[in-house]
Design a protein around this motif. Structure first.
Motif, PDB file in Angstrom:
ATOM      1  N   PHE A 126      65.126  46.127  36.567  1.00 53.10           N
ATOM      2  CA  PHE A 126      64.059  45.944  35.582  1.00 53.10           C
ATOM      3  C   PHE A 126      62.920  45.121  36.186  1.00 53.10           C
ATOM      4  O   PHE A 126      61.741  45.450  36.021  1.00 53.10           O
ATOM      5  CB  PHE A 126      64.618  45.242  34.345  1.00 53.10           C
ATOM      6  N   VAL A 127      63.262  44.056  36.897  1.00 55.28           N
ATOM      7  CA  VAL A 127      62.230  43.207  37.496  1.00 55.28           C
ATOM      8  C   VAL A 127      61.454  43.968  38.560  1.00 55.28           C
ATOM      9  O   VAL A 127      60.222  43.850  38.654  1.00 55.28           O
ATOM     10  CB  VAL A 127      62.861  41.923  38.073  1.00 55.28           C
ATOM     11  N   GLN A 128      62.137  44.767  39.361  1.00 53.86           N
ATOM     12  CA  GLN A 128      61.440  45.563  40.371  1.00 53.86           C
ATOM     13  C   GLN A 128      60.497  46.578  39.727  1.00 53.86           C
ATOM     14  O   GLN A 128      59.410  46.836  40.250  1.00 53.86           O
ATOM     15  CB  GLN A 128      62.451  46.283  41.259  1.00 53.86           C
ATOM     16  N   THR A 129      60.893  47.132  38.596  1.00 54.64           N
ATOM     17  CA  THR A 129      60.016  48.056  37.881  1.00 54.64           C
ATOM     18  C   THR A 129      58.724  47.360  37.461  1.00 54.64           C
ATOM     19  O   THR A 129      57.625  47.905  37.627  1.00 54.64           O
ATOM     20  CB  THR A 129      60.736  48.623  36.644  1.00 54.64           C
ATOM     21  N   LEU A 130      58.838  46.147  36.942  1.00 56.72           N
ATOM     22  CA  LEU A 130      57.636  45.395  36.568  1.00 56.72           C
ATOM     23  C   LEU A 130      56.777  45.096  37.796  1.00 56.72           C
ATOM     24  O   LEU A 130      55.540  45.181  37.736  1.00 56.72           O
ATOM     25  CB  LEU A 130      58.024  44.100  35.874  1.00 56.72           C
ATOM     26  N   ARG A 131      57.412  44.760  38.898  1.00 56.36           N
ATOM     27  CA  ARG A 131      56.672  44.484  40.128  1.00 56.36           C
ATOM     28  C   ARG A 131      55.918  45.727  40.600  1.00 56.36           C
ATOM     29  O   ARG A 131      54.783  45.643  41.099  1.00 56.36           O
ATOM     30  CB  ARG A 131      57.619  44.005  41.223  1.00 56.36           C
ATOM     31  N   HIS A 132      56.541  46.888  40.440  1.00 55.57           N
ATOM     32  CA  HIS A 132      55.863  48.121  40.849  1.00 55.57           C
ATOM     33  C   HIS A 132      54.667  48.412  39.950  1.00 55.57           C
ATOM     34  O   HIS A 132      53.612  48.850  40.434  1.00 55.57           O
ATOM     35  CB  HIS A 132      56.831  49.300  40.808  1.00 55.57           C
ATOM     36  N   LEU A 133      54.808  48.184  38.657  1.00 58.68           N
ATOM     37  CA  LEU A 133      53.688  48.403  37.749  1.00 58.68           C
ATOM     38  C   LEU A 133      52.543  47.440  38.058  1.00 58.68           C
ATOM     39  O   LEU A 133      51.366  47.808  37.935  1.00 58.68           O
ATOM     40  CB  LEU A 133      54.145  48.282  36.306  1.00 58.68           C
ATOM     41  N   ASN A 134      52.875  46.219  38.461  1.00 59.76           N
ATOM     42  CA  ASN A 134      51.834  45.292  38.901  1.00 59.76           C
ATOM     43  C   ASN A 134      51.087  45.863  40.108  1.00 59.76           C
ATOM     44  O   ASN A 134      49.862  45.770  40.201  1.00 59.76           O
ATOM     45  CB  ASN A 134      52.453  43.943  39.262  1.00 59.76           C
ATOM     46  N   PHE A 135      51.838  46.444  41.028  1.00 63.50           N
ATOM     47  CA  PHE A 135      51.230  47.067  42.210  1.00 63.50           C
ATOM     48  C   PHE A 135      50.316  48.220  41.811  1.00 63.50           C
ATOM     49  O   PHE A 135      49.192  48.352  42.315  1.00 63.50           O
ATOM     50  CB  PHE A 135      52.327  47.565  43.149  1.00 63.50           C
ATOM     51  N   ALA A 136      50.793  49.070  40.898  1.00 58.31           N
ATOM     52  CA  ALA A 136      50.005  50.238  40.492  1.00 58.31           C
ATOM     53  C   ALA A 136      48.691  49.821  39.847  1.00 58.31           C
ATOM     54  O   ALA A 136      47.632  50.403  40.129  1.00 58.31           O
ATOM     55  CB  ALA A 136      50.821  51.108  39.532  1.00 58.31           C
ATOM     56  N   SER A 137      48.730  48.814  38.986  1.00 55.13           N
ATOM     57  CA  SER A 137      47.493  48.340  38.357  1.00 55.13           C
ATOM     58  C   SER A 137      46.538  47.746  39.382  1.00 55.13           C
ATOM     59  O   SER A 137      45.321  47.968  39.324  1.00 55.13           O
ATOM     60  CB  SER A 137      47.817  47.293  37.283  1.00 55.13           C
ATOM     61  N   ALA A 138      47.098  46.989  40.337  1.00 57.46           N
ATOM     62  CA  ALA A 138      46.255  46.404  41.379  1.00 57.46           C
ATOM     63  C   ALA A 138      45.594  47.494  42.214  1.00 57.46           C
ATOM     64  O   ALA A 138      44.410  47.400  42.568  1.00 57.46           O
ATOM     65  CB  ALA A 138      47.094  45.484  42.269  1.00 57.46           C
ATOM     66  N   ALA A 139      46.368  48.537  42.537  1.00 61.06           N
ATOM     67  CA  ALA A 139      45.852  49.597  43.402  1.00 61.06           C
ATOM     68  C   ALA A 139      44.771  50.420  42.714  1.00 61.06           C
ATOM     69  O   ALA A 139      43.665  50.589  43.243  1.00 61.06           O
ATOM     70  CB  ALA A 139      47.004  50.497  43.855  1.00 61.06           C
ATOM     71  N   TRP A 140      45.094  50.936  41.522  1.00 62.83           N
ATOM     72  CA  TRP A 140      44.219  51.939  40.907  1.00 62.83           C
ATOM     73  C   TRP A 140      43.105  51.348  40.052  1.00 62.83           C
ATOM     74  O   TRP A 140      42.096  52.004  39.819  1.00 62.83           O
ATOM     75  CB  TRP A 140      45.057  52.916  40.097  1.00 62.83           C
ATOM     76  N   VAL A 141      43.293  50.102  39.614  1.00 59.44           N
ATOM     77  CA  VAL A 141      42.223  49.442  38.860  1.00 59.44           C
ATOM     78  C   VAL A 141      41.611  48.317  39.685  1.00 59.44           C
ATOM     79  O   VAL A 141      40.399  48.286  39.912  1.00 59.44           O
ATOM     80  CB  VAL A 141      42.732  48.935  37.499  1.00 59.44           C
ATOM     81  N   GLY A 142      42.448  47.383  40.152  1.00 65.17           N
ATOM     82  CA  GLY A 142      41.917  46.259  40.913  1.00 65.17           C
ATOM     83  C   GLY A 142      41.153  46.679  42.154  1.00 65.17           C
ATOM     84  O   GLY A 142      40.059  46.176  42.429  1.00 65.17           O
ATOM     85  N   ARG A 143      41.707  47.616  42.902  1.00 65.36           N
ATOM     86  CA  ARG A 143      41.052  48.054  44.139  1.00 65.36           C
ATOM     87  C   ARG A 143      40.051  49.173  43.878  1.00 65.36           C
ATOM     88  O   ARG A 143      38.881  49.084  44.246  1.00 65.36           O
ATOM     89  CB  ARG A 143      42.104  48.493  45.159  1.00 65.36           C
ATOM     90  N   MET A 144      40.515  50.247  43.249  1.00 65.10           N
ATOM     91  CA  MET A 144      39.665  51.438  43.136  1.00 65.10           C
ATOM     92  C   MET A 144      38.518  51.247  42.152  1.00 65.10           C
ATOM     93  O   MET A 144      37.399  51.704  42.406  1.00 65.10           O
ATOM     94  CB  MET A 144      40.506  52.650  42.725  1.00 65.10           C
ATOM     95  N   ILE A 145      38.757  50.610  41.011  1.00 62.92           N
ATOM     96  CA  ILE A 145      37.716  50.499  39.980  1.00 62.92           C
ATOM     97  C   ILE A 145      36.972  49.172  40.067  1.00 62.92           C
ATOM     98  O   ILE A 145      35.734  49.153  40.127  1.00 62.92           O
ATOM     99  CB  ILE A 145      38.318  50.702  38.574  1.00 62.92           C
ATOM    100  N   VAL A 146      37.708  48.070  40.099  1.00 66.15           N
ATOM    101  CA  VAL A 146      37.054  46.761  40.140  1.00 66.15           C
ATOM    102  C   VAL A 146      36.425  46.508  41.502  1.00 66.15           C
ATOM    103  O   VAL A 146      35.383  45.851  41.612  1.00 66.15           O
ATOM    104  CB  VAL A 146      38.057  45.650  39.766  1.00 66.15           C
ATOM    105  N   GLY A 147      37.044  47.043  42.561  1.00 66.81           N
ATOM    106  CA  GLY A 147      36.444  46.942  43.881  1.00 66.81           C
ATOM    107  C   GLY A 147      36.961  45.832  44.763  1.00 66.81           C
ATOM    108  O   GLY A 147      36.367  45.537  45.803  1.00 66.81           O
ATOM    109  N   ASP A 148      38.072  45.208  44.382  1.00 69.13           N
ATOM    110  CA  ASP A 148      38.681  44.187  45.234  1.00 69.13           C
ATOM    111  C   ASP A 148      39.432  44.901  46.358  1.00 69.13           C
ATOM    112  O   ASP A 148      40.400  45.621  46.098  1.00 69.13           O
ATOM    113  CB  ASP A 148      39.647  43.336  44.407  1.00 69.13           C
ATOM    114  N   PRO A 149      39.034  44.725  47.634  1.00 77.46           N
ATOM    115  CA  PRO A 149      39.699  45.461  48.720  1.00 77.46           C
ATOM    116  C   PRO A 149      41.139  45.051  48.940  1.00 77.46           C
ATOM    117  O   PRO A 149      41.929  45.807  49.510  1.00 77.46           O
ATOM    118  CB  PRO A 149      38.836  45.147  49.945  1.00 77.46           C
ATOM    119  N   SER A 150      41.512  43.849  48.494  1.00 76.40           N
ATOM    120  CA  SER A 150      42.882  43.372  48.680  1.00 76.40           C
ATOM    121  C   SER A 150      43.329  42.613  47.434  1.00 76.40           C
ATOM    122  O   SER A 150      43.381  41.388  47.416  1.00 76.40           O
ATOM    123  CB  SER A 150      42.963  42.465  49.919  1.00 76.40           C
TER     124      SER A 150
END
Length: 252
Positions: A126-150
């Motif tokens: 369950f905890v790993q699933t939450l960690r993966h969702l954190n990654f997905a949000s960072a990748a597709w919103v934080g990086r792709m939309i918001v523009g944070d490269p890392s």
């Protein structure tokens, strides 16, 4: 000649334009497979479970993909809301996910924390699933939309078959406290919520480009699809989490 092998581990194998005759594949687990273009004739399929993305899957002359989609939407009417086309639809979908995840997290809180670090049938905990969702949000919103490269946090978790990228964290074996993972999740969901709240038709129709090293690295990618990916991840992984909580409940 019959070659029978039990419990082999086969990984990173590519088979193209092959023909298998009198093939016996029983009690096998297939993960992260690309079965595009496969043709099966004269087969017996019994007690088979398939979980994945279905497109043009023809069984005995019938494309079952639309039938499966319709049945899943019938069982879970809110599922159909996860492919919105306009800003209000995205805001509605995000509100639905907020409500559903609140219930799942409340249920998870009734389990001992050690159980939430335990995977079921080789799947993420369950905890790993939450960690993966954190990654997905960072990748597709934080990086792709918001523009944070890392935009990463050290506990972010890519999918198991990811190729790996310099500078992107990937510690599958970490066992962080649930509270720490949830704190990151609150921040990430707040970030997605701000983007969803600010959507306009013009913004939703725009495209984004990220060419810095890392992942995703895409040019002219539809912003709408970035958000669709996040909605899909949130929806599907909550179902996986509920499924595994059911299994953990039976174990205890």
């Amino acid at each position: 000649m019959t070659d029978s092998r039990e419990d082999p581990h086969v990984e990173d194998v590519s088979v193209r334009r092959a023909t298998f005759t009198r093939l016996r594949v029983r009690d096998v687990r297939v993960r992260a497979a690309d079965l595009s273009g496969v043709r099966v004739r004269g087969a017996e399929l019994a007690d088979v479970e398939i979980s994945g993305e279905l497109r043009n899957v023809v069984v005995n002359g019938v494309d079952i993909a639309p039938l499966v989609e319709a049945e899943l939407n019938r069982r879970m009417p809110e599922r159909a809301r996860m492919r919105p086309d306009d800003p209000e639809g995205f805001r509605e979908a995000w509100a639905i996910l907020d409500r559903l995840w609140a219930g799942t997290l409340a249920r998870a809180a009734t389990f001992p924390e050690a159980a939430l670090h335990r995977g079921v049938d080789g799947e993420w905990s369950f905890v790993q699933t939450l960690r993966h969702l954190n990654f997905a949000s960072a990748a597709w919103v934080g990086r792709m939309i918001v523009g944070d490269p890392s935009p990463w946090h050290p506990l972010d978790l890519p999918w198991d078959e990811a190729p790996g990228w310099d500078g992107v964290p990937w510690d599958r074996a970490a066992r962080p406290p649930l509270a720490e993972v949830l704190a990151v999740r609150r921040d990430r969901r707040a970030m997605v919520g701000r983007v969803v709240a600010s959507l306009t038709p013009e913004l939703l129709a725009s495209h984004v480009t990220r060419d810095e090293p890392g992942w995703p690295r895409l040019a002219g990618f539809p912003l709408k699809e970035c958000l669709h990916i996040v909605l899909h991840e949130e929806w599907e992984h909550r179902l996986y989490a509920e499924r595994d909580l059911n299994a953990l409940e039976k174990e205890d």
